[in-house]
Structure formats: structure tokens, C-alpha cells
Enzyme design. Structure first.
Site, mmCIF file in Angstrom:
data_model
loop_
_atom_site.group_PDB
_atom_site.id
_atom_site.type_symbol
_atom_site.label_atom_id
_atom_site.label_comp_id
_atom_site.label_asym_id
_atom_site.label_seq_id
_atom_site.Cartn_x
_atom_site.Cartn_y
_atom_site.Cartn_z
ATOM 1 N N LEU A 99 -40.941 -6.021 6.303
ATOM 2 C CA LEU A 99 -40.473 -4.711 5.876
ATOM 3 C C LEU A 99 -40.283 -3.878 7.135
ATOM 4 O O LEU A 99 -41.073 -3.980 8.079
ATOM 5 C CB LEU A 99 -41.496 -4.033 4.952
ATOM 6 N N ASP A 100 -39.244 -3.047 7.155
ATOM 7 C CA ASP A 100 -38.997 -2.206 8.320
ATOM 8 C C ASP A 100 -40.196 -1.305 8.608
ATOM 9 O O ASP A 100 -41.021 -1.037 7.732
ATOM 10 C CB ASP A 100 -37.761 -1.332 8.097
ATOM 11 N N PHE A 101 -40.252 -0.812 9.824
ATOM 12 C CA PHE A 101 -41.350 0.058 10.257
ATOM 13 C C PHE A 101 -41.589 1.202 9.269
ATOM 14 O O PHE A 101 -42.721 1.477 8.872
ATOM 15 C CB PHE A 101 -41.029 0.629 11.645
ATOM 16 N N HIS A 184 -31.837 -5.249 7.294
ATOM 17 C CA HIS A 184 -31.627 -3.893 6.765
ATOM 18 C C HIS A 184 -30.738 -3.896 5.518
ATOM 19 O O HIS A 184 -29.945 -2.967 5.309
ATOM 20 C CB HIS A 184 -30.992 -2.990 7.826
#
Length: 237
Positions: A99-101, A184
Site C-alpha cells: 500500500l502506498d505511504f 498506483h
């Protein structure tokens, strides 16, 4: 393996804590008290801690509520990682996917390499649902567009996805269910219809949700849950 390592692997404490516990006589091996933490044991031995059996599990899988302040990695020289939320004895876990930051939500971590591969393999199409807050209203036609797959700048369009408009007034929000894991992807799909994501949270993967877990909390999956996760993951749509 050593008795203290056996118990440490099963999250009964740190190695230093367990050495003291074993010396105190709280651990038995095959119904005999053992005070030497270096005693060799196997998975077939009966190990008891305070009278309760401790069965050795080769693999472990955890469900974690990732906060939006860390990277999905084992180590990072610049940022906090998801592993910073786990104690030393669970550093053997590996994040399943990423998962992105700034994205929070459901994340599995496991020591089971086969399960990890199947969960992230595009061919198994494990569904993941994301809740997104957006800076603009989602056009109604986006529901059918997402269902047919859209162009987000890759060589091929996305696979069919389910879009549910949660709110068509501020704050604009939607749920998006996908079965891929492109770079993304969720943010790019919404950008393709003129909406920028301002908040993103994964709320479901397969049959699992975050339940009542708060940010930074985790729980171990039961054998039955792991079997369910594997069964669903191994099915091809």
C-alpha cells in the site's frame, strides 16, 4: 531447534524473556520440566507453557490495519515501515503486496511464501476494495466505464472493476473493487475520469475486512481463516 527459539517463533516472548521463563520451570517438554533454554526440541515434541500446549506452526499470517504514515517494506532508510508496528519476534513476517505511504487499510503479512505468491499473482484475481475520498464528483458513466476496463496509460486497459458511488456531494466518495495490483492503480483510475484521490483506504481483500482493528493494530489469522484465504486465492475467476 532450541527450546527458546521454538517458543519465540510462537510469540511467547523475546529470547531473553524466555530464557528467564524457562529457568523458572514454567516450561515442560514431553511432560518433563526443562530449565535449559538450549534444549533441542522438534515439532513433534509436546511443549507446554504454564500447562498449556504450544504447537509449532510452520507459517503464520496476520491481518494488519496499516496507518497512513509508513511504507510497506521490511526496511527503509528514510521512512517508518509497517514492520515498526510489530515486535521483534514477528519481524520474520513479509508484507503481501504493498500500500502506498499515504494509503491506509487492510494489509496481510505472512511467512507463507506460497500464500504470498498466490495473493499477489494477477492470474488469481483476488478482489480488493478501496474507499476513496475525491476532489470532484464521480460521473455516473464512470460506473459502466470501469466495468469494461479503462485506459490508464499502460499497454493494456485495466481489468473490469466495480465502482460504487458513496457520496455525490462533498466530501465526494466512492468504493472501487479491483483484482489487479498495478502501480498506483486506484489513483490513476480515478484520475482518468477527472477525480483526484485525497484519501485512500483498503477496506477489503478477498473475504476479509478490517473488522474493529484500529490503525496500527493487527491480529493473527486462525487455521480456518488461512484455509479460507487460500481456497479463495487459488480460485481463478
Amino acid at each position: 531447534m532450541r527450546l527458546d527459539k521454538y517458543l519465540c517463533d510462537m510469540q511467547m516472548g523475546t529470547r531473553s524473556e524466555l530464557k528467564k521463563i524457562i529457568r523458572s520451570g514454567r516450561v515442560t517438554v514431553n511432560q518433563e520440566h526443562v530449565k535449559d533454554s538450549g534444549t533441542n526440541v522438534t515439532e513433534t515434541d509436546l511443549i507446554e507453557f504454564d500447562g498449556k500446549p504450544v504447537r509449532y506452526e510452520k507459517n503464520m499470517t496476520y491481518l494488519f490495519h496499516k496507518p497512513g504514515d509508513c511504507v510497506t517494506a521490511k526496511k527503509d532508510s528514510m521512512h517508518k515501515t509497517v514492520m515498526d508496528y510489530f515486535p521483534p519476534e514477528l519481524q520474520i513476517l513479509n508484507p503481501v503486496g504493498r500500500l502506498d505511504f499515504d494509503t491506509e487499510g487492510l494489509l496481510f503479512l505472512t511467512t507463507d511464501g506460497e500464500l504470498l505468491h498466490h495473493l499477489i499473482s494477477p492470474s488469481h484475481r483476488v478482489e480488493k476494495t478501496y474507499y476513496a475520498i475525491l476532489d470532484a464528483a464521480v460521473p455516473l458513466e464512470a460506473v459502466s466505464a470501469f466495468a469494461g476496463g479503462i485506459d490508464i496509460g499502460d499497454d493494456t486497459p485495466t481489468l473490469p472493476a466495480r465502482l460504487e458511488i458513496v457520496s455525490d456531494s462533498k466530501p465526494y466518495a466512492a468504493n472501487l473493487t479491483i483484482c489487479e495490483g498495478r502501480f498506483h492503480q486506484v489513483k490513476r483510475m480515478f484520475a482518468a475520469i477527472g477525480c483526484n484521490v485525497t484519501y485512500l483506504k483498503r477496506i477489503r481483500e478477498g473475504a476479509f475486512t478490517l473488522e474493529q482493528l484500529k490503525r496500527g493494530e493487527y491480529r493473527k489469522l486462525t487455521e480456518e481463516e488461512i484455509a479460507l484465504l487460500k481456497a479463495k486465492s487459488y480460485e481463478k475467476n
